[in-house]
Design a protein around this motif. Structure first.
Motif, PDB file in Angstrom:
ATOM      1  N   UNK A 117       5.262  -3.697  -9.439  1.00 28.61           N
ATOM      2  CA  UNK A 117       5.980  -4.424 -10.488  1.00 28.61           C
ATOM      3  C   UNK A 117       7.480  -4.460 -10.184  1.00 28.61           C
ATOM      4  N   UNK A 118       8.009  -3.326  -9.765  1.00 22.66           N
ATOM      5  CA  UNK A 118       9.440  -3.256  -9.441  1.00 22.66           C
ATOM      6  C   UNK A 118       9.781  -4.107  -8.226  1.00 22.66           C
ATOM      7  N   UNK A 119       8.835  -4.245  -7.301  1.00 17.72           N
ATOM      8  CA  UNK A 119       9.078  -4.974  -6.055  1.00 17.72           C
ATOM      9  C   UNK A 119       8.676  -6.443  -6.137  1.00 17.72           C
ATOM     10  N   UNK A 120       8.166  -6.878  -7.281  1.00 20.05           N
ATOM     11  CA  UNK A 120       7.727  -8.264  -7.410  1.00 20.05           C
ATOM     12  C   UNK A 120       6.506  -8.588  -6.581  1.00 20.05           C
ATOM     13  N   UNK A 121       5.624  -7.616  -6.425  1.00 15.53           N
ATOM     14  CA  UNK A 121       4.461  -7.796  -5.554  1.00 15.53           C
ATOM     15  C   UNK A 121       3.140  -7.673  -6.301  1.00 15.53           C
ATOM     16  N   UNK A 122       3.156  -7.919  -7.605  1.00 12.21           N
ATOM     17  CA  UNK A 122       1.941  -7.716  -8.397  1.00 12.21           C
ATOM     18  C   UNK A 122       0.804  -8.647  -7.983  1.00 12.21           C
ATOM     19  N   UNK A 123       1.128  -9.866  -7.602  1.00 10.94           N
ATOM     20  CA  UNK A 123       0.065 -10.788  -7.198  1.00 10.94           C
ATOM     21  C   UNK A 123      -0.668 -10.269  -5.964  1.00 10.94           C
ATOM     22  N   UNK A 124       0.076  -9.730  -5.020  1.00  9.38           N
ATOM     23  CA  UNK A 124      -0.559  -9.172  -3.825  1.00  9.38           C
ATOM     24  C   UNK A 124      -1.453  -7.995  -4.187  1.00  9.38           C
ATOM     25  N   UNK A 125      -0.956  -7.113  -5.051  1.00  9.66           N
ATOM     26  CA  UNK A 125      -1.741  -5.936  -5.406  1.00  9.66           C
ATOM     27  C   UNK A 125      -2.938  -6.310  -6.264  1.00  9.66           C
ATOM     28  N   UNK A 126      -2.811  -7.351  -7.071  1.00  8.38           N
ATOM     29  CA  UNK A 126      -3.939  -7.755  -7.915  1.00  8.38           C
ATOM     30  C   UNK A 126      -5.122  -8.199  -7.066  1.00  8.38           C
ATOM     31  N   UNK A 127      -4.837  -8.752  -5.891  1.00  7.13           N
ATOM     32  CA  UNK A 127      -5.936  -9.147  -5.009  1.00  7.13           C
ATOM     33  C   UNK A 127      -6.678  -7.931  -4.471  1.00  7.13           C
ATOM     34  N   UNK A 128      -5.960  -6.843  -4.240  1.00  4.97           N
ATOM     35  CA  UNK A 128      -6.628  -5.617  -3.807  1.00  4.97           C
ATOM     36  C   UNK A 128      -7.546  -5.099  -4.913  1.00  4.97           C
ATOM     37  N   UNK A 154      -0.839   5.253   1.781  1.00  4.42           N
ATOM     38  CA  UNK A 154       0.376   4.785   2.454  1.00  4.42           C
ATOM     39  C   UNK A 154       1.274   4.006   1.492  1.00  4.42           C
ATOM     40  N   UNK A 155       2.523   3.908   1.846  1.00  4.63           N
ATOM     41  CA  UNK A 155       3.477   3.075   1.114  1.00  4.63           C
ATOM     42  C   UNK A 155       3.169   1.612   1.416  1.00  4.63           C
ATOM     43  N   UNK A 156       2.920   0.829   0.380  1.00  2.00           N
ATOM     44  CA  UNK A 156       2.570  -0.571   0.580  1.00  2.00           C
ATOM     45  C   UNK A 156       3.791  -1.464   0.824  1.00  2.00           C
ATOM     46  N   UNK A 157       4.989  -0.927   0.701  1.00  2.00           N
ATOM     47  CA  UNK A 157       6.183  -1.761   0.835  1.00  2.00           C
ATOM     48  C   UNK A 157       6.210  -2.552   2.139  1.00  2.00           C
ATOM     49  N   UNK A 158       5.894  -1.948   3.299  1.00  2.00           N
ATOM     50  CA  UNK A 158       5.894  -2.750   4.537  1.00  2.00           C
ATOM     51  C   UNK A 158       4.892  -3.899   4.499  1.00  2.00           C
ATOM     52  N   UNK A 159       3.748  -3.698   3.840  1.00  2.00           N
ATOM     53  CA  UNK A 159       2.761  -4.777   3.739  1.00  2.00           C
ATOM     54  C   UNK A 159       3.315  -5.891   2.861  1.00  2.00           C
ATOM     55  N   UNK A 160       3.925  -5.512   1.741  1.00  2.00           N
ATOM     56  CA  UNK A 160       4.522  -6.538   0.872  1.00  2.00           C
ATOM     57  C   UNK A 160       5.573  -7.342   1.634  1.00  2.00           C
ATOM     58  N   UNK A 161       6.394  -6.658   2.409  1.00  2.00           N
ATOM     59  CA  UNK A 161       7.431  -7.360   3.167  1.00  2.00           C
ATOM     60  C   UNK A 161       6.818  -8.254   4.236  1.00  2.00           C
ATOM     61  N   UNK A 162       5.755  -7.779   4.857  1.00  2.00           N
ATOM     62  CA  UNK A 162       5.066  -8.569   5.884  1.00  2.00           C
ATOM     63  C   UNK A 162       4.495  -9.854   5.299  1.00  2.00           C
ATOM     64  N   UNK A 163       3.944  -9.770   4.078  1.00  2.00           N
ATOM     65  CA  UNK A 163       3.251 -10.910   3.490  1.00  2.00           C
ATOM     66  C   UNK A 163       4.160 -11.808   2.665  1.00  2.00           C
TER      67      UNK A 163
END
Length: 275
Positions: free
Chosen positions: A162-173, A251-260
């Motif tokens: 939520x803080x990183x603006x990556x909720x859509x990516x995580x919702x798919x998981x 693992x920290x998902x931040x690198x995945x969020x940045x990658x995607x």
């Protein structure tokens, strides 16, 4: 409290949100009619006849922990068995709730359960989760210690997403594991996702049909893949154990969020070389 919009629809889900507290929880409305209890009984009877052939072993083992099959259960009675097992609790909600309150509840080991049941016309398919989906599909695996820890970890990760603006990516998981995940056991492929386990049609389809693609779970692949809410899934992701799933999410998902971030999402049925 305001309801949330489900998927691409402009129609908010049903439910009396005026009775919800600030965290969207509410007392369970237990004034179910005889017809609603009977509808739950028939849904339970239909699904329980399928799970021996298609559900994972942990689900089959824990299913009796839901209690009586002939009526809609009291959530507090299930909590009397669930909390000593894994320190999880069920809380009633009036319907779908926003992401942030949802993550907060999961992070505190509180699982939100919609307290109304589908209409007769939705017996075979319902767009949004009802009490049968939430109880039959989700709750048995909350009795499994490793899977229960994974769901809490997902909630904790959701707060960070939520803080990183990556909720859509995580919702798919969430969709491709907790809702529509498959697991490979000694006796073959089996379902552990609640969306599969609570569906009479998708349960045999997901496990047996030659039509969908079934891929080993890769976090980036799952997070980049859209999903369908109006049909059976054309893609499923497969794990070998709940321990594997738990360890993958350490693992920290931040690198995945940045990658995607900024990359186009793949269609739900897209077949990608190398995955």
């Amino acid at each position: 409290m305001e309801p949330v919009v489900y998927g691409q629809s402009t129609r908010p889900p049903r439910g009396d949100y005026a009775r919800a507290a600030a965290d969207y929880t509410c007392p369970q409305n237990t004034a179910y009619s005889a017809a609603e209890h009977d509808r739950y009984r028939r849904l339970y009877q239909r699904q329980s006849a399928l799970v021996q052939a298609f559900a994972c072993a942990a689900f089959i083992e824990a299913l009796p922990c839901l209690g009586a099959q002939e009526r809609i259960p009291d959530l507090q009675q299930i909590n009397e068995r669930l909390y000593p097992a894994t320190r999880w609790e069920l809380v009633a909600v009036p319907g779908l709730i926003p992401e942030l309150p949802f993550f907060r509840l999961l992070a505190r080991r509180k699982f939100p359960v919609t307290d109304w049941i589908r209409s007769p016309g939705e017996f075979d398919y319902i767009v949004e989760p009802d009490i049968f989906h939430d109880l039959f599909g989700h709750v048995p695996l909350l009795f499994d210690p490793v899977f229960a820890d994974y769901v809490q970890r997902y909630g904790q990760g959701g707060l960070k997403a939520w803080e990183l603006g990556a909720c859509e990516l995580l919702s798919r998981l969430y969709w491709y594991t907790i809702e529509f995940g498959l697991i490979r056991q000694g006796n073959g492929l089996r379902a552990y996702g609640a969306g599969i386990l609570s569906s009479a049609g998708e349960l045999p389809y997901a496990v047996q049909s030659p039509q969908p693609q079934r891929l080993p779970l890769q976090l980036a692949r799952a997070m980049r893949t859209r999903y369908r809410i109006d049909s059976y899934q054309p893609t499923y992701f497969v794990i070998d154990s709940f321990r594997q799933l738990f360890d993958m999410t350490a693992a920290d998902f931040t690198p995945i969020y940045e990658q995607l971030r900024g990359l186009p999402a793949w269609a739900a049925d897209e077949r990608v070389a190398g995955t």
